[in-house]
Scaffold this motif. Structure first.
Motif, PDB file in Angstrom:
ATOM      1  N   GLY A  67       1.275  -1.333   0.094  1.00  0.00           N
ATOM      2  CA  GLY A  67      -0.103   0.165  -0.220  1.00  0.00           C
ATOM      3  C   GLY A  67       0.818   1.512  -0.187  1.00  0.00           C
ATOM      4  N   ASN A  68       2.342   1.904  -0.210  1.00  0.00           N
ATOM      5  CA  ASN A  68       3.339   2.179  -0.216  1.00  0.00           C
ATOM      6  C   ASN A  68       2.823   2.983   1.174  1.00  0.00           C
ATOM      7  OD1 ASN A  68       4.698   3.542  -1.523  1.00  0.00           O
ATOM      8  ND2 ASN A  68       3.023   5.342  -2.001  1.00  0.00           N
ATOM      9  N   THR A  69       2.973   2.487   2.075  1.00  0.00           N
ATOM     10  CA  THR A  69       3.128   3.201   3.710  1.00  0.00           C
ATOM     11  C   THR A  69       3.896   2.765   4.361  1.00  0.00           C
ATOM     12  OG1 THR A  69       1.072   1.861   4.275  1.00  0.00           O
ATOM     13  CG2 THR A  69       0.418   3.914   3.046  1.00  0.00           C
ATOM     14  N   ASP A  70       4.853   3.748   5.124  1.00  0.00           N
ATOM     15  CA  ASP A  70       5.396   3.459   6.410  1.00  0.00           C
ATOM     16  C   ASP A  70       4.875   3.219   7.256  1.00  0.00           C
ATOM     17  OD1 ASP A  70       7.663   3.023   4.382  1.00  0.00           O
ATOM     18  OD2 ASP A  70       8.156   5.226   4.647  1.00  0.00           O
ATOM     19  N   VAL A  71       4.210   4.607   7.603  1.00  0.00           N
ATOM     20  CA  VAL A  71       2.734   4.848   8.994  1.00  0.00           C
ATOM     21  C   VAL A  71       1.757   5.051   8.356  1.00  0.00           C
ATOM     22  CG1 VAL A  71       2.266   5.376  10.748  1.00  0.00           C
ATOM     23  CG2 VAL A  71       4.630   5.467  10.070  1.00  0.00           C
ATOM     24  N   SER A  72       0.509   4.870   8.626  1.00  0.00           N
ATOM     25  CA  SER A  72      -1.183   5.414   8.047  1.00  0.00           C
ATOM     26  C   SER A  72      -1.525   4.946   9.874  1.00  0.00           C
ATOM     27  CB  SER A  72      -1.623   3.994   6.951  1.00  0.00           C
ATOM     28  OG  SER A  72      -1.918   2.610   7.679  1.00  0.00           O
ATOM     29  N   THR A  73      -2.600   6.056  10.170  1.00  0.00           N
ATOM     30  CA  THR A  73      -3.135   5.994  10.871  1.00  0.00           C
ATOM     31  C   THR A  73      -4.269   6.277  10.513  1.00  0.00           C
ATOM     32  OG1 THR A  73      -1.305   6.428  12.813  1.00  0.00           O
ATOM     33  CG2 THR A  73      -3.067   6.923  13.677  1.00  0.00           C
ATOM     34  N   THR A  74      -5.427   5.967  11.201  1.00  0.00           N
ATOM     35  CA  THR A  74      -7.193   6.253  11.475  1.00  0.00           C
ATOM     36  C   THR A  74      -7.308   6.256  12.447  1.00  0.00           C
ATOM     37  OG1 THR A  74      -7.307   5.634   9.253  1.00  0.00           O
ATOM     38  CG2 THR A  74      -8.773   5.681  10.120  1.00  0.00           C
ATOM     39  N   ILE A  75      -8.008   7.344  13.109  1.00  0.00           N
ATOM     40  CA  ILE A  75      -8.668   7.742  14.283  1.00  0.00           C
ATOM     41  C   ILE A  75     -10.256   8.091  14.091  1.00  0.00           C
ATOM     42  CG2 ILE A  75      -9.070   8.767  16.467  1.00  0.00           C
ATOM     43  CD1 ILE A  75      -6.263   9.405  16.458  1.00  0.00           C
ATOM     44  N   ARG A  76     -11.058   6.974  14.309  1.00  0.00           N
ATOM     45  CA  ARG A  76     -13.078   7.632  14.261  1.00  0.00           C
ATOM     46  C   ARG A  76     -13.944   7.372  15.166  1.00  0.00           C
ATOM     47  NH1 ARG A  76     -14.519   5.757   7.526  1.00  0.00           N
ATOM     48  NH2 ARG A  76     -12.720   6.659   6.716  1.00  0.00           N
ATOM     49  N   ALA A  77     -14.836   8.196  15.032  1.00  0.00           N
ATOM     50  CA  ALA A  77     -15.917   8.011  15.910  1.00  0.00           C
ATOM     51  C   ALA A  77     -16.573   7.131  14.724  1.00  0.00           C
ATOM     52  CB  ALA A  77     -16.644   8.914  16.675  1.00  0.00           C
ATOM     53  N   ALA A  78     -18.031   6.607  15.892  1.00  0.00           N
ATOM     54  CA  ALA A  78     -19.102   5.778  15.308  1.00  0.00           C
ATOM     55  C   ALA A  78     -20.066   5.860  15.583  1.00  0.00           C
ATOM     56  CB  ALA A  78     -18.409   4.414  14.456  1.00  0.00           C
ATOM     57  N   VAL A  79     -21.066   5.715  14.657  1.00  0.00           N
ATOM     58  CA  VAL A  79     -22.530   6.020  15.600  1.00  0.00           C
ATOM     59  C   VAL A  79     -23.154   4.704  14.295  1.00  0.00           C
ATOM     60  CG1 VAL A  79     -23.513   7.440  14.657  1.00  0.00           C
ATOM     61  CG2 VAL A  79     -24.897   6.644  16.011  1.00  0.00           C
ATOM     62  N   GLU A  80     -24.446   3.816  15.031  1.00  0.00           N
ATOM     63  CA  GLU A  80     -24.580   2.723  14.686  1.00  0.00           C
ATOM     64  C   GLU A  80     -26.608   2.451  15.041  1.00  0.00           C
ATOM     65  OE1 GLU A  80     -23.844  -1.393  12.945  1.00  0.00           O
ATOM     66  OE2 GLU A  80     -23.797  -1.817  14.877  1.00  0.00           O
ATOM     67  N   TYR A  81     -27.604   2.355  14.517  1.00  0.00           N
ATOM     68  CA  TYR A  81     -28.639   1.800  14.780  1.00  0.00           C
ATOM     69  C   TYR A  81     -28.946   0.941  13.550  1.00  0.00           C
ATOM     70  CZ  TYR A  81     -33.176   2.808  14.561  1.00  0.00           C
ATOM     71  OH  TYR A  81     -35.352   2.751  14.553  1.00  0.00           O
TER      72      TYR A  81
END
Length: 410
Positions: free
Chosen positions: A245-259
């Motif tokens: 994926g051509n990434t040395d470092v990748s970071t994701t932070i997410r808030a989520a809600v589900e109904y």
């Protein structure tokens, strides 16, 4: 005369056997899990097993879900037809994560016997039922709320290695993993990590060697709080690296809600949910991208709609989703993934599934030229406008409506 008597006697025996067979209730088990069919037929002989769910007196739907401790919670739904129309029952039990296959199949047999008892007592077979109860004390709820020294935490650590080859080809890979989970009906916490290394060496006809190496690691963290029978709130974070994926470092932070339109307690048989998440993402690329980026912060949100239903006529699952970057709305991907298993008519089953995605959001694609060898070996991810796969199957089963016998020879 003697031949006539023998023929008549043979026909009489066949009629008696057929009558005895027809006197047994007929069942069809729709397994959405491993059901050990041969073992079940050997242990439960007081019913006839049907090839077609439509013709069965009792339809049984077997499903399972993963528990917080790493086991499985099995749900058996019994639905009556013909003389048992209107009778319906649901039984559940939990499979311990450390249980052997022998224990698991015995649990299934006991669950099926308990569920079938309700129907058996409505037939003439009631006179042949022997009934006993192990123990006389009434179980208390303390067993369910008993103090757990681990406080519902479950840990798993492991790894795998693989080596294969021949004169012109060698492959080796190694992977490691660790996870920590705590799952209750109110909270869900999951952490997992994984490392993968794979190396392929190809020897061409002129003696040249081509080597491809894939390396990746990934950390994933998720927390979900149960707000009500229909609402959930939480977040997730993911960090990793990938040569593909051509990434040395990748970071994701997410808030989520589900109904979920249906209560979560019915998730084993039906689900109609709307899941939304949003948050920042950071990328440190191995090579500059097609957008001339070496590092960047971006924001992205996503929406996923899932519908699943498992009934006596079959199973349908449709997943529809999209995600999009905030800084450029033209960078998005949208996908549709349907799956249908439908019994159209007695013995005639249609099975269809697939995945279609429109892609414009691969911001990680390397700008550098890619050789034909790298394309063939899929060493690096390439840009594309779409991805897809599809499968289709149809099956027609006809002949004897019974399916009772087990023959393991050969």
């Amino acid at each position: 005369m003697r031949r006539f008597v023998l023929t008549f006697f043979s026909l009489f025996l066949l009629l008696v056997m057929a009558s005895a067979q027809d006197s047994k209730p007929t069942i069809f088990i729709d397994c959405q899990m491993r059901c050990y069919r041969n073992y079940v037929k050997e242990q439960i002989t007081f019913v006839n097993y049907m090839q077609d769910r439509v013709q069965a007196d009792i339809f049984i739907l077997a499903t399972n879900q993963r528990t917080g401790a790493g086991g499985r919670k099995v749900q058996l739904v019994f639905q009556g037809n013909n003389d048992f129309t209107g009778m319906k029952d649901t039984l559940t039990y939990v499979i311990d994560p450390n249980s052997t296959e022998s224990i698991q199949r015995d649990q299934l047999v006991q669950g099926l016997k308990r569920g079938l008892l309700k129907y058996i007592v409505q037939t003439d077979m009631l006179n042949d039922v022997e009934y006993s109860i192990a123990g006389t004390s009434v179980p208390s709820e303390s067993a369910e709320t008993e103090q757990d020294p681990w406080n519902y935490w479950v840990f798993n650590v492991g790894g795998n290695g693989w080596i294969e080859g021949e004169q012109s080809y060698k492959n080796s890979s190694i992977s490691g993993r660790f996870s920590a989970n705590r799952i209750t009906d109110k909270h869900k916490f999951e952490f997992s990590s994984r490392y993968n290394y794979q190396e392929n060496i190809f020897t061409l006809t002129d003696g040249e060697k081509i080597t491809s190496i894939f390396k990746s690691y990934n950390f994933y963290l998720e927390y979900v709080k149960s707000l009500s029978p229909h609402w959930s709130l939480g977040g997730m974070s993911q960090s990793g690296s990938s040569t593909f994926g051509n990434t040395d470092v990748s970071t994701t932070i997410r808030a989520a809600v589900e109904y979920n339109i249906f209560p979560y307690s019915e998730a084993q048989t039906r689900r109609f949910s709307f899941f939304y998440s949003a948050g920042p993402e950071y990328y440190d690329y191995t090579e500059p991208t097609i957008y001339e980026k070496e590092k960047e912060w971006v924001g992205r949100h996503s929406l996923t709609i899932e519908y699943e239903q498992t009934q006596k006529w079959g199973e349908v699952s449709i997943s529809l989703g999209a995600q999009q970057f905030f800084h450029d709305f033209s960078l998005y991907n949208a996908y549709l993934s349907p799956r249908i298993e439908w019994q159209i008519y007695k013995g005639l089953t249609l099975d269809f599934g697939g995945f279609l995605s429109f892609v414009t959001d691969r911001i990680n694609i390397a700008k550098s030229d890619i050789s034909d060898e790298e394309i063939i070996l899929q060493i690096k991810q390439l840009d594309t406008d779409f991805t897809y796969f599809s499968r289709f199957g149809i099956n027609y089963r006809f002949g004897s409506k019974y399916n009772n016998f087990v023959n393991p020879r050969f």
